[in-house]
Design an enzyme around this catalytic site. Sequence first.
Site, PDB file in Angstrom:
ATOM      1  N   CYS A 118       1.264  14.038  11.901  1.00  0.00           N
ATOM      2  CA  CYS A 118       0.473  13.027  12.619  1.00  0.00           C
ATOM      3  C   CYS A 118       0.538  13.197  14.137  1.00  0.00           C
ATOM      4  CB  CYS A 118       0.936  11.622  12.241  1.00  0.00           C
ATOM      5  SG  CYS A 118       0.837  11.334  10.477  1.00  0.00           S
ATOM      6  N   HIS A 258      -0.797   6.242  17.496  1.00  0.00           N
ATOM      7  CA  HIS A 258      -1.106   6.709  16.143  1.00  0.00           C
ATOM      8  C   HIS A 258      -1.259   5.479  15.241  1.00  0.00           C
ATOM      9  CE1 HIS A 258      -1.126   8.757  12.432  1.00  0.00           C
ATOM     10  NE2 HIS A 258       0.081   8.369  12.070  1.00  0.00           N
ATOM     11  N   ASN A 288      -4.441   5.458   7.777  1.00  0.00           N
ATOM     12  CA  ASN A 288      -3.761   6.518   8.531  1.00  0.00           C
ATOM     13  C   ASN A 288      -4.462   7.859   8.264  1.00  0.00           C
ATOM     14  OD1 ASN A 288      -2.003   8.466   9.494  1.00  0.00           O
ATOM     15  ND2 ASN A 288      -0.167   7.537   8.608  1.00  0.00           N
TER      16      ASN A 288
HETATM   17  N1  COA Z   1       1.186  -3.116  -3.382  1.00  0.00           N
HETATM   18  C1  COA Z   1       2.050  -4.042  -3.799  1.00  0.00           C
HETATM   19  N2  COA Z   1       3.381  -3.890  -3.706  1.00  0.00           N
HETATM   20  C2  COA Z   1       3.845  -2.762  -3.167  1.00  0.00           C
HETATM   21  C3  COA Z   1       2.988  -1.750  -2.712  1.00  0.00           C
HETATM   22  C4  COA Z   1       1.606  -1.960  -2.839  1.00  0.00           C
HETATM   23  N3  COA Z   1       0.695  -1.061  -2.426  1.00  0.00           N
HETATM   24  N4  COA Z   1       3.743  -0.740  -2.203  1.00  0.00           N
HETATM   25  C5  COA Z   1       5.025  -1.095  -2.330  1.00  0.00           C
HETATM   26  N5  COA Z   1       5.094  -2.319  -2.929  1.00  0.00           N
HETATM   27  C6  COA Z   1       6.269  -3.101  -3.267  1.00  0.00           C
HETATM   28  C7  COA Z   1       7.495  -2.245  -3.429  1.00  0.00           C
HETATM   29  O1  COA Z   1       7.555  -1.693  -4.739  1.00  0.00           O
HETATM   30  C8  COA Z   1       8.599  -3.241  -3.192  1.00  0.00           C
HETATM   31  O2  COA Z   1       8.793  -3.982  -4.359  1.00  0.00           O
HETATM   32  P1  COA Z   1      10.284  -4.390  -4.831  1.00  0.00           P
HETATM   33  O3  COA Z   1      10.805  -5.265  -3.721  1.00  0.00           O
HETATM   34  O4  COA Z   1      10.029  -5.089  -6.104  1.00  0.00           O
HETATM   35  O5  COA Z   1      11.023  -3.103  -4.935  1.00  0.00           O
HETATM   36  C9  COA Z   1       7.995  -4.181  -2.151  1.00  0.00           C
HETATM   37  O6  COA Z   1       6.570  -3.989  -2.205  1.00  0.00           O
HETATM   38  C10 COA Z   1       8.452  -3.928  -0.744  1.00  0.00           C
HETATM   39  O7  COA Z   1       8.393  -2.539  -0.505  1.00  0.00           O
HETATM   40  P2  COA Z   1       8.817  -1.930   0.870  1.00  0.00           P
HETATM   41  O8  COA Z   1       8.685  -0.446   0.788  1.00  0.00           O
HETATM   42  O9  COA Z   1      10.132  -2.502   1.294  1.00  0.00           O
HETATM   43  O10 COA Z   1       7.673  -2.532   1.808  1.00  0.00           O
HETATM   44  P3  COA Z   1       7.536  -2.407   3.355  1.00  0.00           P
HETATM   45  O11 COA Z   1       7.361  -3.747   3.931  1.00  0.00           O
HETATM   46  O12 COA Z   1       8.571  -1.501   3.957  1.00  0.00           O
HETATM   47  O13 COA Z   1       6.130  -1.661   3.497  1.00  0.00           O
HETATM   48  C11 COA Z   1       5.182   0.490   3.943  1.00  0.00           C
HETATM   49  C12 COA Z   1       5.963  -0.373   2.963  1.00  0.00           C
HETATM   50  C13 COA Z   1       5.021   1.869   3.346  1.00  0.00           C
HETATM   51  C14 COA Z   1       3.830  -0.150   4.183  1.00  0.00           C
HETATM   52  C15 COA Z   1       5.970   0.553   5.274  1.00  0.00           C
HETATM   53  O14 COA Z   1       7.297   0.871   5.027  1.00  0.00           O
HETATM   54  C16 COA Z   1       5.411   1.560   6.226  1.00  0.00           C
HETATM   55  O15 COA Z   1       4.309   1.424   6.720  1.00  0.00           O
HETATM   56  N6  COA Z   1       6.193   2.590   6.578  1.00  0.00           N
HETATM   57  C17 COA Z   1       5.787   3.622   7.490  1.00  0.00           C
HETATM   58  C18 COA Z   1       4.846   4.507   6.790  1.00  0.00           C
HETATM   59  C19 COA Z   1       4.127   5.419   7.710  1.00  0.00           C
HETATM   60  O16 COA Z   1       3.666   5.017   8.717  1.00  0.00           O
HETATM   61  N7  COA Z   1       4.016   6.669   7.328  1.00  0.00           N
HETATM   62  C20 COA Z   1       3.282   7.654   7.980  1.00  0.00           C
HETATM   63  C21 COA Z   1       3.935   8.097   9.183  1.00  0.00           C
HETATM   64  S1  COA Z   1       2.867   9.071  10.108  1.00  0.00           S
END
Ligand code: COA
Length: 333
Positions: A118, A258, A288
Amino acid sequence: MVSSEKTGVGILGLGKSLPEKVLTNSDLEKMVDTSDEWIVKRTGIQKRRLLEKNQPLYELGVDAANKAMADAGITAEEIDLVIVTTETPDYLAPSMACIIQGKIGAKNAAAFDLNAACSGFMYALTVAKQFIDTGFYKHILIVACEGLSRVVDWKDRATCVLFGDGAGAAVVGPVEQGYGIQAIEMGADGTMGHNITIPCLYMNEEDAAKREHENKNVIWMDGSEVFKFAVRTMAYASEKVIADSNLTLDDIKLIIPHQANSRIIEGAAKRLGVPESKVYINVQEYGNISSACIPIALNEAVEKGLVSKGDNIVLVGFGGGLTWASSMIRWSK
Ligand code: COA
């Protein structure tokens, strides 16, 4: 003291290209166990654009490149180098840069691909500046094109809601002294690379085990590790280029980060102490799009009249690798 001598290096023109096909959060509700409410609350994303099944990614790159050259007022023959940033090339050989160089008719240009995930566009901007500063090249075309939909596991709700496809391009060249790129920060921490992976021609057992479904050549990500890294790094990399330009946050018109997740952007803005009104966000529209996010967002911001000649803007990216890069630019158009 600003003089009309063109000893600066800046962006001469911009272009973008998004596929027609739209995938909304309610479409995703029918594909995986998710909800519009969860996606909007946790990421800010409402929809994303996707390539058609048999549509080559280079098509978007060519379209964005042609628009950027028209915007810069230069012809393809005047381009000395084409750099394509991508982590999803149509082919490993020829490079996407060679494919696009051929299609646009940049027959005097060298061409290579650059993969910094990215952060790719920001890395390429830094590379372009060095070539122009030394006088080796005059006009460099950067084309950031990404087809993340091709490496997403559409059964994995943790990642498939996040990504989209698109291309953004910029012509980089000489600008008036005192304008253009004023400071650059670029870095990598390969010890954290395991937090976002897309295996290609080889994969170790650990990476294979992380992928639940049949198709193993897909994105896997430790979302919360990347989240923390992103907030920390975006704030640091923005502050660094502002300080290196002998400016303060008050001197900055707009920060274009980004676009991975609106919560990451809000977290970084809070850490920096800038109002969200100074930060450009379009993640709700496209999700993204890896290295294409920043040039697409910058193009939109310029089209909306949010950036004018003399404005100081900060571009800041982070991503797989893990990598980061930022730049403070005094807009020259
Ligand atoms: N829909 C519903 N629930 C979802 C889900 C979705 N699409 N994706 C994950 N969950 C659930 C998980 O299974 C978890 O459930 P559990 O508590 O029963 O285990 C819960 O939601 C929380 O998951 P978590 O991963 O802790 O959520 P989060 O608040 O950290 O959000 C992201 C997840 C991926 C959105 C976030 O971590 C993020 O944006 N990270 C950076 C990613 C990124 O930018 N990557 C590219 C870099 S260039």
